[in-house]
Design a protein around this motif. Sequence first.
Motif, PDB file in Angstrom:
ATOM      1  N   SER A 188      66.144  45.575  19.881  1.00 41.92           N
ATOM      2  CA  SER A 188      65.719  45.120  21.205  1.00 41.92           C
ATOM      3  C   SER A 188      66.760  44.217  21.862  1.00 41.92           C
ATOM      4  O   SER A 188      66.852  44.162  23.089  1.00 41.92           O
ATOM      5  CB  SER A 188      64.373  44.386  21.120  1.00 41.92           C
ATOM      6  OG  SER A 188      64.486  43.224  20.319  1.00 41.92           O
ATOM      7  N   ILE A 208      68.573  43.056  15.604  1.00 44.38           N
ATOM      8  CA  ILE A 208      67.456  43.944  15.927  1.00 44.38           C
ATOM      9  C   ILE A 208      67.752  44.694  17.225  1.00 44.38           C
ATOM     10  O   ILE A 208      68.415  44.181  18.126  1.00 44.38           O
ATOM     11  CB  ILE A 208      66.128  43.170  16.023  1.00 44.38           C
ATOM     12  CG1 ILE A 208      66.230  41.987  16.982  1.00 44.38           C
ATOM     13  CG2 ILE A 208      65.695  42.707  14.638  1.00 44.38           C
ATOM     14  CD1 ILE A 208      64.929  41.226  17.170  1.00 44.38           C
ATOM     15  N   GLU A 244      60.928  46.341  14.187  1.00 49.53           N
ATOM     16  CA  GLU A 244      62.180  46.750  14.815  1.00 49.53           C
ATOM     17  C   GLU A 244      63.117  47.437  13.820  1.00 49.53           C
ATOM     18  O   GLU A 244      63.023  47.231  12.603  1.00 49.53           O
ATOM     19  CB  GLU A 244      62.890  45.531  15.401  1.00 49.53           C
ATOM     20  CG  GLU A 244      62.140  44.909  16.570  1.00 49.53           C
ATOM     21  CD  GLU A 244      63.021  44.782  17.784  1.00 49.53           C
ATOM     22  OE1 GLU A 244      63.944  45.601  17.963  1.00 49.53           O
ATOM     23  OE2 GLU A 244      62.772  43.845  18.561  1.00 49.53           O
TER      24      GLU A 244
END
Length: 395
Positions: free
Chosen positions: A122, A120, A109
């Motif tokens: 996501s 991160i 990531e």
Amino acid sequence: MRLNPASEFLSLSLSIPLSPLSLSLYTSPPPSLSSPVSLSGSAIKRIPLLLNRRAAPFFSPSFTVIKFVDIHDTHGNLQRQQAVYFSAEMSYRGVGFGGADSPPSIQRETMTEIEGVPIISSVTQSWDQIRNFKARPDDVLIATYPKAGTTWMVEIVDCIMNDGDTERCKRSPTHDRAPFMELNPPKPFPSGLQQLASMASPRLVKTHLPVQLVPQSFWENDCKVIYVARNAKDNLVSYYHFQHMNQGLPETGSWEHYISSFLSGQVPWGSWFDHVIGWWESKAEHRVLYLFYEDLKEDPAREIERVARFLGKGLDQAVIDRITDHTSFSQMKENPMANYSTLPAFIFNQAVSPFMRKGTVGDWKQHFTVSQSERFDEEYRRRLAGTSLRFRTEL
């Protein structure tokens, strides 16, 4: 097709027409329901049950997820979704199932920020859903800075909530029993929010979020929170090794670089200093039991009893002793439902560093040079100067 709930693994052997390739499929987490379940599939040739987890080649780098299947009880009610992995035993080269020439992989990531906290990328993609997460009044939130004893505390709390039934605590892996709320992995893996939505109460919820980013519904429902803090030097060392083996996290860079990143808070989930101080101060407003990793190592039975009292559980000494033994480092290191060995190597590469590495206090001495330690201590004293929070770096 019916699965025996006592079995640890389901092995499915398939025949693939027009190729000499055979596939072995395994489910993870293993079926462990209170009654038999039904599973439907196609092209199934035979269904041998593997009762010994180590008998399966589960650590092969050729594993990848291919799908999730629905597990129903005998009345047709959906019980859970089961992740299915495959291992391709190649009899010739060039088959596109992540064989020896092209093992499956995930991308590491990149970093971004949420309200000034490095995290991160996501997590930001599902941030609105995370922020609006609907906690339930009987949810128990386990919060930590990464690698501060999260899995240890999940195992302890799960044992306590199950009245010391340590066999029941082997029903599924840690990440299934206490979903990681902000986890948002690539498909077909379910997100933490998806896992939590399908769970019955009471739920264990795991988070690494700093206190200011925790969804407001936890405070609105007056949920109980257990926070575990670990001394900064050991926490840094453990996080450094974990980032190496976790193939989804950003690269660490050199050891020297990582020390600088940690001190400046430029690591996933942000500053250790802000994290531990923020949660320490939250005790004044919320039901937060603040524990120290070092206290748990020094006298685990005493701290387990504290957790049980906080959760409103009166456990006798025999149960406390049983939980203490079950959650010891040596036991958890060998427990596949706690040591993350059920995750394939292209996600957690335990050949790089075991998930359960050492579990000690003072390992930082094996990593820091004198000058690195002095530099770290200077920043540590500056950042903690205005707080009553104190840590031990050795026992």
